[in-house]
Design a protein around this motif. Structure first.
Motif, mmCIF file in Angstrom:
data_model
loop_
_atom_site.group_PDB
_atom_site.id
_atom_site.type_symbol
_atom_site.label_atom_id
_atom_site.label_comp_id
_atom_site.label_asym_id
_atom_site.label_seq_id
_atom_site.Cartn_x
_atom_site.Cartn_y
_atom_site.Cartn_z
ATOM 1 N N TRP A 74 0.804 -1.219 0.000
ATOM 2 C CA TRP A 74 0.000 0.000 0.000
ATOM 3 C C TRP A 74 0.841 1.274 0.000
ATOM 4 N N ASN A 75 1.863 1.291 0.855
ATOM 5 C CA ASN A 75 2.689 2.500 0.981
ATOM 6 C C ASN A 75 3.930 2.167 1.813
ATOM 7 N N PRO A 76 5.051 1.843 1.171
ATOM 8 C CA PRO A 76 6.254 1.489 1.932
ATOM 9 C C PRO A 76 6.756 2.606 2.849
ATOM 10 N N ALA A 77 6.391 3.843 2.563
ATOM 11 C CA ALA A 77 6.844 4.959 3.392
ATOM 12 C C ALA A 77 6.290 4.897 4.806
ATOM 13 N N LYS A 78 5.291 4.080 5.069
ATOM 14 C CA LYS A 78 4.699 4.000 6.406
ATOM 15 C C LYS A 78 5.556 3.218 7.390
ATOM 16 N N TYR A 79 6.472 2.391 6.916
ATOM 17 C CA TYR A 79 7.180 1.462 7.800
ATOM 18 C C TYR A 79 7.909 2.129 8.966
ATOM 19 N N PRO A 80 8.579 3.282 8.798
ATOM 20 C CA PRO A 80 9.255 3.871 9.965
ATOM 21 C C PRO A 80 8.319 4.270 11.102
ATOM 22 N N PHE A 81 7.007 4.350 10.829
ATOM 23 C CA PHE A 81 6.044 4.725 11.856
ATOM 24 C C PHE A 81 5.559 3.521 12.658
ATOM 25 N N ASN A 82 6.015 2.322 12.322
ATOM 26 C CA ASN A 82 5.642 1.154 13.104
ATOM 27 C C ASN A 82 6.196 1.262 14.520
ATOM 28 N N ILE A 83 5.405 0.832 15.488
ATOM 29 C CA ILE A 83 5.876 0.805 16.873
ATOM 30 C C ILE A 83 6.865 -0.340 17.063
ATOM 31 N N ALA A 84 6.576 -1.478 16.463
ATOM 32 C CA ALA A 84 7.440 -2.646 16.582
ATOM 33 C C ALA A 84 8.744 -2.420 15.827
ATOM 34 N N ARG A 85 9.803 -3.056 16.289
ATOM 35 C CA ARG A 85 11.089 -2.973 15.617
ATOM 36 C C ARG A 85 11.089 -3.768 14.322
ATOM 37 N N ALA A 86 10.383 -4.898 14.311
ATOM 38 C CA ALA A 86 10.345 -5.753 13.126
ATOM 39 C C ALA A 86 9.054 -6.560 13.138
ATOM 40 N N GLY A 87 8.628 -6.978 11.961
ATOM 41 C CA GLY A 87 7.406 -7.768 11.858
ATOM 42 C C GLY A 87 7.321 -8.482 10.529
ATOM 43 N N VAL A 88 6.486 -9.496 10.493
ATOM 44 C CA VAL A 88 6.275 -10.261 9.270
ATOM 45 C C VAL A 88 4.807 -10.682 9.216
ATOM 46 N N SER A 89 4.260 -10.781 8.005
ATOM 47 C CA SER A 89 2.850 -11.130 7.832
ATOM 48 C C SER A 89 2.688 -12.076 6.659
ATOM 49 N N ALA A 90 1.762 -13.010 6.800
ATOM 50 C CA ALA A 90 1.403 -13.928 5.724
ATOM 51 C C ALA A 90 -0.092 -13.827 5.479
ATOM 52 N N SER A 91 -0.491 -13.730 4.205
ATOM 53 C CA SER A 91 -1.898 -13.560 3.839
ATOM 54 C C SER A 91 -2.290 -14.560 2.759
ATOM 55 N N TYR A 92 -3.566 -14.933 2.778
ATOM 56 C CA TYR A 92 -4.097 -15.877 1.787
ATOM 57 C C TYR A 92 -5.429 -15.343 1.279
ATOM 58 N N THR A 93 -5.563 -15.284 -0.048
ATOM 59 C CA THR A 93 -6.774 -14.771 -0.680
ATOM 60 C C THR A 93 -7.242 -15.727 -1.774
#
Length: 395
Positions: A69-88
């Protein structure tokens, strides 16, 4: 003579028809003029959170799936790191083996920068091929891998870039004349999220812009012409209002436009050869950058039709104690540009280690391949996992 059974154009046409064809009156059919592009899977929203909010995400709060959606949002994450898996699932009402799988993750570098990456894999299921001598099956697919970098330029503003490799293997030819298509693309994005007082409530107002899939056209072996990939401009605005310590509500409005030139139609009095020459000159011979600028002014219906190419979405999210989320949304696409109109709903549950999201689509027209489809996302907070193991060791 051996015959090509499975054509790239046939498959793209089938997907386009299933996504957009609507049983309207004959005059409506004559007006039907959707935007054509290759690598359809790049235009599918990958995660359940955005899918539950009408497919919005360019200006919403940052999460692990921000890469699409918008890679520029990542520095605003509270967590230091994260990963997500999605299925559609895709076209679930017709088949059960077409689906999109997506994995995305990020790692914040210090307090102001972040690295990110994602991999999406779109399977078109099993396709049976046959000819006089034998029969066989193939499994066409597409995938895209990208990496991104984003950085905060101030306390409330950031920019991001992403580079993408695209691979599309949806052709088959017994004579081996056809081959998979490959392309490279880039995203440029911006995000701002600031705070202001509304009465005695500290609210946040964010906006985002993402210009995605700027890159080469994609060419399939055996075809002299290359196709445009779905270059897209997405803009959004998000408002979050906290009611009290435990309850908050956000609303997001978003617009996006495909920056792909309109496929020329043949005029009634135009000879076939003249039309082929015009099609080659005004469409296939265009460079990707020329196609982007041409897409703002080439609709046959003029400014009115250009405005009809804009898709609109509205999403809402209610959050209780940062643990439980309820979501709803609506997506609108004009009738002669695809007629995908649908409501969405979903929920999410967040723990210190993981977040699970689910979304469901209620289509108001017979044109949505995700109609009555449930999609899921599972995200992990790597900080939470690290803290969990550290606590276990101390015990």
């Amino acid at each position: 003579m051996k015959t090509k059974i499975f054509y790239k154009r046939t498959l793209l046409a089938i997907l386009l028809v299933l996504c957009t064809l609507n049983g309207t009156a004959q005059d409506k059919k004559n007006m039907f003029n959707p935007v054509n592009f290759a690598v359809t899977s790049l235009a599918i929203a990958p995660d359940a959170r955005a899918g539950a909010m009408g497919d919005v995400g360019v200006a919403t709060e940052a999460d692990a799936n921000s890469q699409y959606w918008n890679p520029a949002k990542y520095p605003f994450n509270i967590a230091r790191a994260g990963v997500s898996a999605s299925y559609t699932p895709w076209l679930r009402k017709l088949v059960n083996d077409i689906n999109l799988a997506n994995v995305a993750g990020f790692y914040r570098i210090g307090d102001y920068s972040a690295l990110s990456a994602s991999l999406r894999y779109f399977s078109l299921g099993e396709v049976m091929l046959s000819e006089a001598e034998n029969a066989m099956s193939i499994r066409p697919y597409e995938f895209a891998f990208d990496v991104g970098y984003s950085r905060m330029l101030s306390e409330c503003f950031s920019m991001g870039v992403a580079m993408r490799f695209i691979f599309s293997d949806i052709t088959y030819d017994y004579t081996a004349e056809s081959s998979a298509g490959k392309a490279f693309a880039a995203d440029i994005s911006m995000y701002r999220n600031g705070y202001f007082m509304m009465g005695n409530r500290e609210c946040s107002l964010g906006w985002g812009i993402n210009l995605s899939n700027i890159g080469s056209k994609i060419s399939y072996g055996g075809d002299d012409n290359s196709e445009f990939i779905p270059t897209n401009l997405r803009l959004g605005l998000n408002l979050t209002v906290p009611f009290n310590e435990y309850n908050k509500f956000s609303v997001t409005a978003e617009a996006n436009k495909l920056l792909v030139p309109t496929y020329p139609k043949q005029n009634e009095d135009e000879a076939d050869n003249d039309y082929k020459d015009r099609l080659q000159r005004d469409y296939y011979d265009l460079s990707p950058i020329t196609g982007i600028f041409k897409s703002f002014s080439d609709a046959p219906g003029g400014f009115k039709e250009e405005m009809q190419e804009i898709q609109w979405s509205l999403g809402m999210e209610y959050t209780y104690n940062d643990r439980f989320m309820l979501r709803a949304g609506y997506h609108h696409e004009t009738e002669n540009k695809g007629n995908r109109k649908y409501f969405t709903a979903g929920a999410g549950f967040h723990m210190s280690i993981f977040t699970i999201d689910a979304a469901y689509v209620f289509s108001t027209s017979q044109t949505n391949p995700l109609d009555q489809t449930m999609r899921f996302s599972l995200s992990f907070d790597l900080d939470g996992i690290k803290d969990l193991f550290s606590t276990s060791r101390r015990r």
